[in-house]
Design a protein around this motif. Structure first.
Motif, mmCIF file in Angstrom:
data_model
loop_
_atom_site.group_PDB
_atom_site.id
_atom_site.type_symbol
_atom_site.label_atom_id
_atom_site.label_comp_id
_atom_site.label_asym_id
_atom_site.label_seq_id
_atom_site.Cartn_x
_atom_site.Cartn_y
_atom_site.Cartn_z
ATOM 1 N N VAL A 185 0.844 -1.199 0.000
ATOM 2 C CA VAL A 185 0.000 0.000 0.000
ATOM 3 C C VAL A 185 0.879 1.248 0.000
ATOM 4 C CG1 VAL A 185 -1.661 1.353 1.367
ATOM 5 C CG2 VAL A 185 -2.004 -1.107 1.057
ATOM 6 N N ALA A 186 1.906 1.247 0.815
ATOM 7 C CA ALA A 186 2.799 2.412 0.880
ATOM 8 C C ALA A 186 3.461 2.657 -0.471
ATOM 9 C CB ALA A 186 3.865 2.213 1.962
ATOM 10 N N MET A 187 3.973 1.623 -1.086
ATOM 11 C CA MET A 187 4.679 1.793 -2.355
ATOM 12 C C MET A 187 3.729 2.204 -3.486
ATOM 13 S SD MET A 187 7.627 -1.165 -2.414
ATOM 14 C CE MET A 187 6.606 -2.180 -3.397
ATOM 15 N N SER A 188 2.505 1.731 -3.441
ATOM 16 C CA SER A 188 1.571 1.977 -4.539
ATOM 17 C C SER A 188 0.745 3.240 -4.369
ATOM 18 C CB SER A 188 0.605 0.791 -4.670
ATOM 19 O OG SER A 188 1.307 -0.384 -4.930
ATOM 20 N N LEU A 189 0.395 3.573 -3.127
ATOM 21 C CA LEU A 189 -0.607 4.610 -2.933
ATOM 22 C C LEU A 189 -0.158 5.815 -2.116
ATOM 23 C CD1 LEU A 189 -3.643 2.238 -2.275
ATOM 24 C CD2 LEU A 189 -2.979 3.326 -4.417
ATOM 25 N N GLU A 190 0.982 5.744 -1.482
ATOM 26 C CA GLU A 190 1.469 6.875 -0.697
ATOM 27 C C GLU A 190 2.522 7.622 -1.516
ATOM 28 O OE1 GLU A 190 0.509 7.961 2.212
ATOM 29 O OE2 GLU A 190 -0.216 6.296 3.423
ATOM 30 N N PRO A 191 2.513 8.941 -1.483
ATOM 31 C CA PRO A 191 3.578 9.694 -2.174
ATOM 32 C C PRO A 191 4.938 9.380 -1.532
ATOM 33 C CG PRO A 191 1.757 11.149 -1.537
ATOM 34 C CD PRO A 191 1.507 9.822 -0.882
ATOM 35 N N ALA A 192 5.905 9.019 -2.361
ATOM 36 C CA ALA A 192 7.239 8.667 -1.855
ATOM 37 C C ALA A 192 7.790 9.804 -1.008
ATOM 38 C CB ALA A 192 8.180 8.370 -3.013
ATOM 39 N N GLU A 193 8.401 9.430 0.095
ATOM 40 C CA GLU A 193 9.028 10.362 1.032
ATOM 41 C C GLU A 193 8.049 11.225 1.820
ATOM 42 O OE1 GLU A 193 12.103 9.781 1.795
ATOM 43 O OE2 GLU A 193 12.155 8.351 0.158
ATOM 44 N N SER A 194 6.745 10.962 1.695
ATOM 45 C CA SER A 194 5.780 11.679 2.528
ATOM 46 C C SER A 194 5.798 11.069 3.930
ATOM 47 C CB SER A 194 4.368 11.571 1.941
ATOM 48 O OG SER A 194 3.892 10.236 2.043
ATOM 49 N N ALA A 195 5.220 11.784 4.873
ATOM 50 C CA ALA A 195 5.139 11.262 6.246
ATOM 51 C C ALA A 195 4.322 9.967 6.264
ATOM 52 C CB ALA A 195 4.513 12.306 7.164
ATOM 53 N N GLY A 196 3.254 9.911 5.486
ATOM 54 C CA GLY A 196 2.432 8.701 5.424
ATOM 55 C C GLY A 196 3.206 7.522 4.868
ATOM 56 N N PHE A 197 4.017 7.762 3.854
ATOM 57 C CA PHE A 197 4.855 6.723 3.255
ATOM 58 C C PHE A 197 5.809 6.148 4.294
ATOM 59 C CE2 PHE A 197 8.802 5.568 0.987
ATOM 60 C CZ PHE A 197 8.305 4.659 0.058
ATOM 61 N N ARG A 198 6.525 7.037 4.967
ATOM 62 C CA ARG A 198 7.489 6.589 5.991
ATOM 63 C C ARG A 198 6.788 5.849 7.126
ATOM 64 N NH1 ARG A 198 9.507 11.598 4.659
ATOM 65 N NH2 ARG A 198 8.551 12.591 6.466
ATOM 66 N N ARG A 199 5.693 6.402 7.610
ATOM 67 C CA ARG A 199 4.958 5.782 8.717
ATOM 68 C C ARG A 199 4.449 4.387 8.320
ATOM 69 N NH1 ARG A 199 2.028 9.800 9.804
ATOM 70 N NH2 ARG A 199 0.341 9.326 8.352
ATOM 71 N N ARG A 200 3.852 4.287 7.128
ATOM 72 C CA ARG A 200 3.306 2.999 6.703
ATOM 73 C C ARG A 200 4.411 1.971 6.488
ATOM 74 N NH1 ARG A 200 -1.701 1.875 5.467
ATOM 75 N NH2 ARG A 200 -2.212 4.052 5.129
ATOM 76 N N LEU A 201 5.541 2.379 5.904
ATOM 77 C CA LEU A 201 6.646 1.428 5.727
ATOM 78 C C LEU A 201 7.171 0.943 7.070
ATOM 79 C CD1 LEU A 201 8.878 2.653 2.762
ATOM 80 C CD2 LEU A 201 7.277 0.752 2.833
ATOM 81 N N LEU A 202 7.334 1.858 8.015
ATOM 82 C CA LEU A 202 7.808 1.455 9.339
ATOM 83 C C LEU A 202 6.803 0.527 10.022
ATOM 84 C CD1 LEU A 202 9.355 4.822 10.548
ATOM 85 C CD2 LEU A 202 10.587 2.712 9.975
ATOM 86 N N LEU A 203 5.526 0.878 9.948
ATOM 87 C CA LEU A 203 4.495 0.042 10.564
ATOM 88 C C LEU A 203 4.356 -1.313 9.868
ATOM 89 C CD1 LEU A 203 1.725 2.660 11.419
ATOM 90 C CD2 LEU A 203 3.160 1.374 13.022
ATOM 91 N N SER A 204 4.713 -1.364 8.593
ATOM 92 C CA SER A 204 4.603 -2.641 7.871
ATOM 93 C C SER A 204 5.568 -3.688 8.415
ATOM 94 C CB SER A 204 4.836 -2.431 6.377
ATOM 95 O OG SER A 204 6.199 -2.225 6.090
ATOM 96 N N MET A 205 6.598 -3.244 9.119
ATOM 97 C CA MET A 205 7.572 -4.171 9.695
ATOM 98 C C MET A 205 7.112 -4.748 11.035
ATOM 99 S SD MET A 205 9.714 -4.248 7.341
ATOM 100 C CE MET A 205 10.874 -5.318 8.151
ATOM 101 N N VAL A 206 6.177 -4.079 11.694
ATOM 102 C CA VAL A 206 5.742 -4.484 13.036
ATOM 103 C C VAL A 206 5.176 -5.904 13.072
ATOM 104 C CG1 VAL A 206 4.155 -3.940 14.938
ATOM 105 C CG2 VAL A 206 5.501 -2.121 13.844
ATOM 106 N N PRO A 207 4.302 -6.303 12.128
ATOM 107 C CA PRO A 207 3.784 -7.683 12.222
ATOM 108 C C PRO A 207 4.874 -8.752 12.229
ATOM 109 C CG PRO A 207 2.423 -6.397 10.743
ATOM 110 C CD PRO A 207 3.632 -5.545 11.067
#
Length: 151
Positions: free
Chosen positions: A61-83
């Motif tokens: 979702v982060a790679m496809s739908l979040e603008p690269a280098e946005s706060a949402g992109f960074r947050r979603r990528l970091l959160l994607s590692m939690v599971p």
């Protein structure tokens, strides 16, 4: 949204993904004792794999739908590692504790997915499907936890 309104392929694949959870949870109770041990291990390993997969969904979702280098992109990528960081250590714990940790991980992922930031980026049908699957997966964890606590 109703189950009948869900796209057929994601629904079929999601339901098929429940088969190992349901089968191994049932085997934890009704299989011969030696197979119960194997079933519980298989249940926990499969749960860890699927929980990690859900993190991968967020990465996508982060790679496809979040603008690269946005706060949402960074947050979603970091959160994607939690599971994955929940799932892997859960396998190192006693099965009873590990099952609790995995169940909590599934609930945490679902809470994140149900949040406004995620709902805005995912189709409505995904929310319905993920709720259904999470309820079933957490119920299966409850069955295994109950089995492990009953000695």
């Amino acid at each position: 949204m109703t189950l009948a309104a869900l796209p057929r392929l994601p629904l079929a694949l999601g339901l098929a993904g429940l088969i190992p959870f349901v089968t191994t949870a049932a085997m934890a109770w009704w299989a011969p004792l030696a197979w119960q041990v194997v079933a519980i291990k298989a249940f926990l390993f499969y749960g860890a794999v699927i929980l990690s997969f859900l993190g991968g969904v967020q990465w996508g979702v982060a790679m496809s739908l979040e603008p690269a280098e946005s706060a949402g992109f960074r947050r979603r990528l970091l959160l994607s590692m939690v599971p994955s960081l929940i799932a892997w250590p859960a396998l190192l714990l006693h099965p009873y504790s590990g099952a609790w940790v995995l169940a909590a991980g599934f609930l945490l992922v679902r809470l994140h997915e149900a949040g406004r930031d995620s709902r805005e980026l995912q189709p409505d049908w995904y929310q319905t499907l993920r709720t259904l699957l999470t309820v079933a997966v957490v119920a299966c964890h409850g069955v295994v936890i109950w089995r492990l606590s009953s000695g």
